[in-house]
Structures are given as structure tokens and as C-alpha cells.
Design an enzyme around this catalytic site. Structure first.
Site: not given
Length: 319
Positions: A23-25, A27, A29, A151, A176
Site C-alpha cells: 500500500g505504498a502509493n 497515506g 505507506g 489499529s 475491521y
């Protein structure tokens, strides 16, 4: 600088190290990737959306980091994609120093992954469980890290083994919370199994970002088509949240500082929702070894990924 004032500027140099960030693209990440790259690491940006991933890579590269940025496709909602990513990584790289299990979805309407898993459990936990197992034998450096993003919501979570895919009953926040509790149960159980196998060069650490303003919060109201909830989330982010760059600090701290294996890092300020990173305690339920062991077995069965710690330990020792 005192640890209580730690920021990304205090990260050590990571020249010659390879880091994977899921998820590096966007937020957390995105900001973690930027910090790793500016510290000299070769960062593999593991992204589901290659167009957005390439846009982020170009944007980050424009700031001329001393490290390198590489984009690879990874869809955690598809175990075949997870396996392909691991195979591609192993073909290109001879070792992995840091794996940041960061990507996730939050409180979305019920849906299923390509493999038929409830999406939050499948993406947040099972996808990362499989990814870690497939990459573990690449972690041969002297101080490798697996950092798993959880979280504070994990405190409300419970592993519903009788309905782990939420087929009989689904609550978006309950699902979640279950997935985020699973993240920590996995992180701590991984460390216990590494210890039992005599693997001393890999640490497994959990972390959480506190309340950080990212795109993740908007996916639930967008999925529901609720402009009111989206507006309310924007107000809450403006008043309470810290930036995504600050939210990434616990992950960066866990990846680079002397945090013990099995540790948990989060913001040390107001109600643990903002501030500089600090080692903390997670919920009592997250340390339940019986639940963790059962979850591990279920995760291996569902993903088909089995961890061979004995072989890993022997191979590293011979190396």
C-alpha cells in the site's frame, strides 16, 4: 535527540537495504516509502493499482531520494497475486531487510476477495500472512524486520472462529476490529515461533498509527454513498487527527530502532492517537497465545501457505 522526540529525521542510514511496503502509493505507506528512500533504502512499492503506484513513484522520485524506488503489483485480495509478487521479488532480489505489512481496508460493506474471504479479514490479515510466509526465507540480513500495521480499534476486536468470514452476521466495524486484532495476534505469534526455532536475526513487531488523516477513512462513506458521513469524517480528521506523515512514524520507528521482537509501537501523545512514537502495550486479548495458535492454523489452512521455520533456521545457519 531524545527518543520521546523521535521523527523520521532520526532514522539511521539504510544504504544497501531492501524494504517492501504494501500500500505504498498513498497515506501511511506513501510517507513511509518516502522516509525509507531518503534514508538510502531500495524500496519496493507493493501496490494494487499500478497507475496510482506509478504516479506516486514518479512524485517521490522527483524529490531525488538517495535510495531507489521500484514498483511491483500486489493485490492482497488475490492469493495468486501474492504468490506472483513473492516469486518476482525473489527473482530480482537476493534478500529482504524490512517487510512493512501496511495496506488495508477499513469498515467497508461486506464483500469477498478473489478467494472467497471476507474482504477486511482477507486483505488486512490473510493476504499479509501469506505474503510474510512466502518472503520469510529472503530475510537473511543480520537485523531483518517484519512490521505489521494494526489499529487502536483492535481493542474492540474478537476472533469469531465460528463465523470468521462473517457469513452469518456482518458488522463493518466489527469485521475491521477482528482483522486488526488478527494483525497483532499474528505479529506476536510470529515472534514466538521465530524464538522457538532459534531464529535470532528476524524481529516481528506490531504498530499502529493512532488517528491519522488518510484516504482510508473516506472509503466507508464513499462505498455507502453517504456524503454526510464523508463530511463528518473530514471534520473529525481536521480536529483530532495527525497527518499521515506523523501516522507513519510508529511503523518507521518499529522498522529501524531497537524495538524488541514482539513489541508494539504507537503514538505516545494524547490518548495514544497522536504524537511521537513510543513502545506501548496492546490489549490483553492480543497476547492470548491459545487464540494466536488457533488463528495461525486457520490462516495456514485458508491460504495454503505454511511456514517452515526449521528449514529457514537451518538454511540461514549454514549460510
Amino acid at each position: 535527540m531524545a527518543r520521546g522526540d523521535w521523527t523520521a529525521a532520526d532514522m539511521p542510514r539504510l544504504d544497501g537495504q531492501t524494504v517492501v511496503v504494501t500500500g505504498a502509493n498513498s497515506g501511511l505507506g506513501y510517507h513511509a516509502t518516502r522516509a525509507f528512500a531518503h534514508s538510502g533504502a531500495h524500496v519496493v512499492m507493493a501496490c494494487r493499482d499500478m497507475k496510482r503506484g506509478e504516479e506516486a513513484r514518479v512524485e517521490l522520485a522527483a524529490n531525488r531520494p538517495s535510495g531507489a524506488l521500484e514498483l511491483q503489483k500486489l493485490d492482497l485480495a488475490d492469493l495468486s497475486s501474492v504468490r506472483t509478487f513473492a516469486e518476482t521479488f525473489s527473482d530480482v532480489h537476493d534478500r529482504l531487510d524490512v517487510l512493512c505489512n501496511n495496506a488495508g481496508v477499513m469498515a467497508i460493506p461486506r464483500s469477498e476477495t478473489e478467494d472467497g474471504f471476507e474482504t477486511q479479514f482477507g486483505v488486512n490479515h490473510l493476504g499479509h500472512f501469506a505474503l510474510t510466509g512466502l518472503l520469510l526465507d529472503q530475510m537473511t540480513g543480520e537485523d531483518a524486520r517484519v512490521v505489521t500495521q494494526s489499529s487502536g480499534v483492535h481493542e474492540a476486536g474478537e476472533i469469531e472462529f465460528d463465523d470468521i468470514q462473517s457469513e452469518e452476521s456482518y458488522d463493518e466495524w466489527g469485521a475491521y476490529a477482528q482483522s486488526k486484532l488478527a494483525n497483532l495476534l499474528f505479529a506476536y505469534e510470529l515472534q514466538r515461533r521465530l524464538d522457538d526455532a532459534g531464529v535470532e536475526h528476524v524481529r516481528s513487531i506490531g504498530c499502529h498509527p493512532g488517528y491519522a488523516a488518510t484516504n482510508l477513512q473516506y472509503r466507508q462513506p464513499e462505498a455507502e454513498g453517504s456524503t454526510v458521513r464523508k463530511a463528518a469524517m473530514g471534520v473529525a480528521n481536521a480536529v483530532l487527527a495527525q497527518s499521515a506523515a506523523w501516522g507513519a512514524l510508529p511503523m518507521l520507528y518499529a522498522a529501524t530502532e531497537d524495538v524488541p521482537g514482539g513489541g508494539y509501537v504507537g503514538p505516545g501523545g494524547l490518548m495514544n492517537i497522536r504524537g511521537h512514537p513510543a513502545v506501548q502495550e496492546s490489549s490483553e486479548r492480543s497476547y492470548d497465545e491459545v487464540t494466536a495458535g488457533r488463528l495461525w492454523q486457520v490462516s495456514e489452512e485458508l491460504t495454503g501457505v505454511e511456514y517452515d521455520f526449521e528449514l529457514f533456521s537451518t538454511t540461514f545457519g549454514e549460510g
